[in-house]
Motif scaffolding. Structure first.
Motif, mmCIF file in Angstrom:
data_model
loop_
_atom_site.group_PDB
_atom_site.id
_atom_site.type_symbol
_atom_site.label_atom_id
_atom_site.label_comp_id
_atom_site.label_asym_id
_atom_site.label_seq_id
_atom_site.Cartn_x
_atom_site.Cartn_y
_atom_site.Cartn_z
ATOM 1 N N ALA A 220 6.312 -11.167 3.753
ATOM 2 C CA ALA A 220 7.289 -11.583 4.971
ATOM 3 C C ALA A 220 8.162 -12.835 4.554
ATOM 4 C CB ALA A 220 6.460 -11.491 6.281
ATOM 5 N N ASP A 221 7.401 -13.604 3.832
ATOM 6 C CA ASP A 221 8.079 -15.042 3.769
ATOM 7 C C ASP A 221 9.168 -14.802 2.672
ATOM 8 O OD1 ASP A 221 8.265 -17.720 3.538
ATOM 9 O OD2 ASP A 221 7.518 -17.952 1.722
ATOM 10 N N ILE A 222 9.169 -13.886 1.515
ATOM 11 C CA ILE A 222 10.307 -13.757 0.785
ATOM 12 C C ILE A 222 11.266 -12.498 1.058
ATOM 13 C CG2 ILE A 222 10.776 -12.814 -1.616
ATOM 14 C CD1 ILE A 222 7.962 -13.789 -2.432
ATOM 15 N N ALA A 223 10.583 -11.623 1.749
ATOM 16 C CA ALA A 223 11.803 -10.546 2.279
ATOM 17 C C ALA A 223 11.898 -10.321 3.541
ATOM 18 C CB ALA A 223 11.054 -9.280 1.449
ATOM 19 N N GLY A 224 11.496 -11.220 4.380
ATOM 20 C CA GLY A 224 11.864 -10.991 5.900
ATOM 21 C C GLY A 224 11.118 -9.751 6.490
ATOM 22 N N PRO A 225 11.942 -9.092 7.582
ATOM 23 C CA PRO A 225 11.255 -7.905 8.180
ATOM 24 C C PRO A 225 11.184 -6.822 7.156
ATOM 25 C CG PRO A 225 12.825 -8.949 9.686
ATOM 26 C CD PRO A 225 12.874 -9.818 8.358
ATOM 27 N N ALA A 226 11.907 -6.735 6.013
ATOM 28 C CA ALA A 226 11.974 -5.709 4.793
ATOM 29 C C ALA A 226 10.774 -5.805 4.261
ATOM 30 C CB ALA A 226 13.405 -6.031 4.078
ATOM 31 N N ALA A 227 9.933 -6.731 4.349
ATOM 32 C CA ALA A 227 8.634 -6.513 3.938
ATOM 33 C C ALA A 227 7.921 -5.155 3.945
ATOM 34 C CB ALA A 227 7.709 -7.730 4.420
ATOM 35 N N ILE A 228 8.396 -4.566 5.098
ATOM 36 C CA ILE A 228 7.787 -3.005 5.038
ATOM 37 C C ILE A 228 8.202 -2.217 3.858
ATOM 38 C CG2 ILE A 228 9.758 -2.496 6.492
ATOM 39 C CD1 ILE A 228 6.387 -0.793 6.728
ATOM 40 N N PHE A 229 9.349 -2.421 3.312
ATOM 41 C CA PHE A 229 9.812 -1.585 2.308
ATOM 42 C C PHE A 229 9.215 -2.201 0.982
ATOM 43 C CE2 PHE A 229 13.489 -1.225 5.111
ATOM 44 C CZ PHE A 229 13.634 0.100 5.182
ATOM 45 N N VAL A 230 8.627 -3.621 0.937
ATOM 46 C CA VAL A 230 8.133 -3.988 -0.332
ATOM 47 C C VAL A 230 6.913 -3.042 -0.546
ATOM 48 C CG1 VAL A 230 6.711 -5.991 -1.263
ATOM 49 C CG2 VAL A 230 9.007 -6.378 -0.336
ATOM 50 N N PHE A 231 5.923 -3.085 0.530
ATOM 51 C CA PHE A 231 4.683 -2.124 0.276
ATOM 52 C C PHE A 231 5.171 -0.687 0.064
ATOM 53 C CE2 PHE A 231 3.626 -6.031 2.264
ATOM 54 C CZ PHE A 231 2.262 -6.458 1.387
ATOM 55 N N LEU A 232 6.211 -0.188 0.890
ATOM 56 C CA LEU A 232 6.304 1.368 0.682
ATOM 57 C C LEU A 232 7.031 1.739 -0.634
ATOM 58 C CD1 LEU A 232 8.032 2.201 4.054
ATOM 59 C CD2 LEU A 232 5.928 2.954 2.967
ATOM 60 N N PHE A 233 7.868 0.738 -1.336
ATOM 61 C CA PHE A 233 8.244 0.993 -2.660
ATOM 62 C C PHE A 233 7.274 0.623 -3.626
ATOM 63 C CE2 PHE A 233 13.011 -0.170 -1.085
ATOM 64 C CZ PHE A 233 13.160 1.266 -0.600
ATOM 65 N N ASN A 234 6.500 -0.309 -3.343
ATOM 66 C CA ASN A 234 5.565 -0.408 -4.465
ATOM 67 C C ASN A 234 4.568 0.776 -4.545
ATOM 68 O OD1 ASN A 234 5.562 -2.786 -5.810
ATOM 69 N ND2 ASN A 234 4.706 -4.281 -4.265
ATOM 70 N N GLY A 235 4.251 1.293 -3.378
ATOM 71 C CA GLY A 235 3.635 2.561 -3.268
ATOM 72 C C GLY A 235 4.313 3.680 -4.058
ATOM 73 N N VAL A 236 5.475 3.744 -3.855
ATOM 74 C CA VAL A 236 6.342 4.837 -4.845
ATOM 75 C C VAL A 236 6.512 4.616 -6.156
ATOM 76 C CG1 VAL A 236 8.546 5.791 -5.148
ATOM 77 C CG2 VAL A 236 7.750 5.295 -2.897
ATOM 78 N N VAL A 237 6.611 3.249 -6.633
ATOM 79 C CA VAL A 237 6.502 2.642 -7.908
ATOM 80 C C VAL A 237 5.250 3.161 -8.808
ATOM 81 C CG1 VAL A 237 6.524 0.914 -9.696
ATOM 82 C CG2 VAL A 237 8.278 1.172 -7.830
ATOM 83 N N THR A 238 4.182 2.846 -7.918
ATOM 84 C CA THR A 238 2.668 3.084 -8.531
ATOM 85 C C THR A 238 2.297 4.691 -8.588
ATOM 86 O OG1 THR A 238 0.712 2.065 -8.897
ATOM 87 C CG2 THR A 238 1.425 2.909 -6.637
ATOM 88 N N ALA A 239 2.901 5.217 -7.555
ATOM 89 C CA ALA A 239 2.806 6.861 -7.629
ATOM 90 C C ALA A 239 3.103 7.408 -8.764
ATOM 91 C CB ALA A 239 3.328 7.396 -6.352
ATOM 92 N N PHE A 240 4.328 7.137 -9.326
ATOM 93 C CA PHE A 240 4.529 7.988 -10.719
ATOM 94 C C PHE A 240 3.383 7.554 -11.661
ATOM 95 C CE2 PHE A 240 8.938 7.100 -8.990
ATOM 96 C CZ PHE A 240 9.135 8.113 -8.655
ATOM 97 N N THR A 241 3.043 6.345 -11.833
ATOM 98 C CA THR A 241 1.859 5.995 -12.663
ATOM 99 C C THR A 241 0.319 6.608 -12.294
ATOM 100 O OG1 THR A 241 2.759 3.909 -13.048
ATOM 101 C CG2 THR A 241 0.453 4.087 -13.812
#
Length: 487
Positions: free
Chosen positions: A38-59
């Motif tokens: 939240a400190d780095i991305a603001g309210p867009a922190a929700i996308f930080v975790f969603l996109f990390n989930g997508v990235v790691t899903a391929f692996t």
């Protein structure tokens, strides 16, 4: 179990395997990393975790296919060992081993202040920052309370793991179920507070604007790199493959179940935390952000648990313990697998004749884990994230190489749309690695220096062990035949 056996007993079911993955992913990170994102991305922190989930899903797809095809303990190391030459496979195992051990220190350091805070809630101790030093049993020294508790947590879970695989797996299942229940209660009360009109009632207005002034959509990239460790966990399932019943089917299922459930839990918790405190409030609260949010909208006077903040602290204690237990399991299994393959001392690759566990591998891993408690928390997290990203790149490459070289290999699970998932996994993990390295150069040179130092030490260890094997035929024969168990 006879002395010559070199495979642990298969005592873990699908639920146990799933909980090992979730126990590591839904760990201290959900309390510590949400504020950082939240400190780095603001309210867009929700996308930080969603996109990390997508990235790691391929692996995750790559791990599932490899685990079903190569049902060996050791996780990514076992797969790379099957696919690549001696040196690349050694470095893969060396990096994974280090990442798990350092993560253990991180989780132990997260456990200590939360446990002290829990005691403080019930009036048993002073506030965490006011508790003095405590004596170390046996040794004539004292250490800060947080460090002492971190060391005690590692020692306790190492003991449980060394004595029984079934006990450690059952403990992981119970602890993880408790913390998931606590987070479900947190999310439910958060959404129920919507429309309450209070300062911290849930409202979607906290997400407007999604990117505060001065922030661009690309601001989520460094946040993704720093919080990637939050989704390190499903890979731990593959480190205990030989200890899971019907691994060719249950390991892929456990990977998908744990990863999917974790993405949902993280997304809901972050939405509720930002929707009540706002991104700035969550960032300012730091590690206490989730507890502060819970205190603001949950009722007081709850039975046993006094208020929402206390409930979350209670959950944080369970979260850090489950994550710590999971990496104690994983680090020792990587060392065990490397010892069994002759890439570390062969004695590390033996099963204890009485306990049926990789006893010596657990103890050796514990030594480094205990030492890592002295590292700064942020540096430990950064190093773990870096090594996991690097190892995930190699695992995705292993899938492609194995498909090309052994197309007729039995594959009980085959990923859909091959080769798109592993190629995307390589590209996205490489991008996050570059972003994280640039960030470390600017803000955490200690983590970067220690990371480079560990890799160089691995190179020296590889060639030293190679010379040792050449000069000791008996040791080489012992590595190949593995007669005898750990005393």
């Amino acid at each position: 179990m006879s002395a010559g056996e070199r495979a642990p007993a298969a005592e873990l079911g699908l639920l146990d395997a799933t909980m090992i993955g979730m126990g590591a992913m839904i760990g201290a990170g959900i309390f510590v990393l949400t504020g950082l994102a939240a400190d780095i991305a603001g309210p867009a922190a929700i996308f930080v975790f969603l996109f990390n989930g997508v990235v790691t899903a391929f692996t995750g797809l790559s791990y599932a296919e490899l685990a079903a095809s190569i049902p060996k303990s050791g996780g990514g190391y076992a797969f790379v060992r099957e696919t690549f030459d001696d040196l690349p496979s050694f470095l893969m195992g060396w990096m994974l081993w280090f990442a798990y051990m350092i993560a253990g220190g991180l989780y132990a350091l997260g456990f200590a202040p939360n446990f002290l805070e829990l005691l403080h809630v019930y009036g048993l101790t002073a506030a965490p920052g006011e508790v003095g030093a405590i004596a170390v049993p046996i040794l004539p020294v004292s250490v800060p309370a947080a460090v002492g508790l971190a060391l005690a947590a590692v020692a306790l879970l190492v003991t449980v793991n060394a004595l029984s695989t079934a006990a450690s797996g059952s403990a992981e299942t119970v602890f993880t179920a408790v913390k998931i229940a606590i987070l479900v209660v947190f999310v439910a009360f958060g959404f129920l507070s919507a429309g309450g009109g209070g300062e911290t009632s849930f409202t979607f207005q906290q997400f407007d604007p999604l990117f505060p002034a001065g922030n661009s959509p690309f601001s989520i990239l460094p946040a993704m790199g720093l919080t990637f460790i939050a989704f390190e966990g499903y890979d731990l399932i593959t480190t205990v493959t030989e200890e899971v019943e019907n691994p060719r089917e249950n390991i892929p299922r456990a990977i998908f179940y744990s990863l999917g459930a974790t993405v949902v839990v993280y997304a809901l918790v972050v939405v509720v935390a930002i929707g009540t405190l706002g991104a700035e409030g969550l960032a300012a609260a730091g590690e206490a952000g989730i507890a502060q949010a819970a205190t603001s909208f949950m009722p007081t006077g709850l039975p046993i648990i006094r208020n929402g903040g206390a409930l979350i602290v209670f959950g944080a204690v369970f979260s850090t313990l489950t994550a710590l237990n999971a990496v104690v399991i994983a680090s020792s299994r990587v060392a065990f697998s490397m010892g069994r393959e002759g890439q570390l001392l062969p004695r590390l690759g033996r099963i204890h004749h009485r306990y049926g566990t990789p006893f010596l591998a657990i103890l050796v891993s514990a030594v480094v884990m205990l030492g890592s408690v002295a590292l700064p928390t942020e540096s430990a997290g950064n190093m773990s994230s870096l090594f996991f990203l690097l190892s995930f790149i190699i695992v995705n490459a292993a899938v492609i190489k194995l498909r090309r070289e052994r197309p007729n290999m039995r594959r009980p699970y085959e990923m859909p749309y091959y080769p798109i998932p592993p190629v995307l996994g390589i590209v996205l993990n490489s991008l996050l690695t570059v972003v994280l390295v640039v960030y470390l150069v600017r803000t955490d040179p200690l983590a970067l220096a220690l990371s480079v130092g560990w890799i160089l030490a691995g190179g020296l260890a590889y060639y030293a062990l190679r010379l040792r094997r050449r000069g000791s035929p008996a040791e080489s024969t012992d590595s190949s035949n593995a007669e005898g168990g750990v005393d």
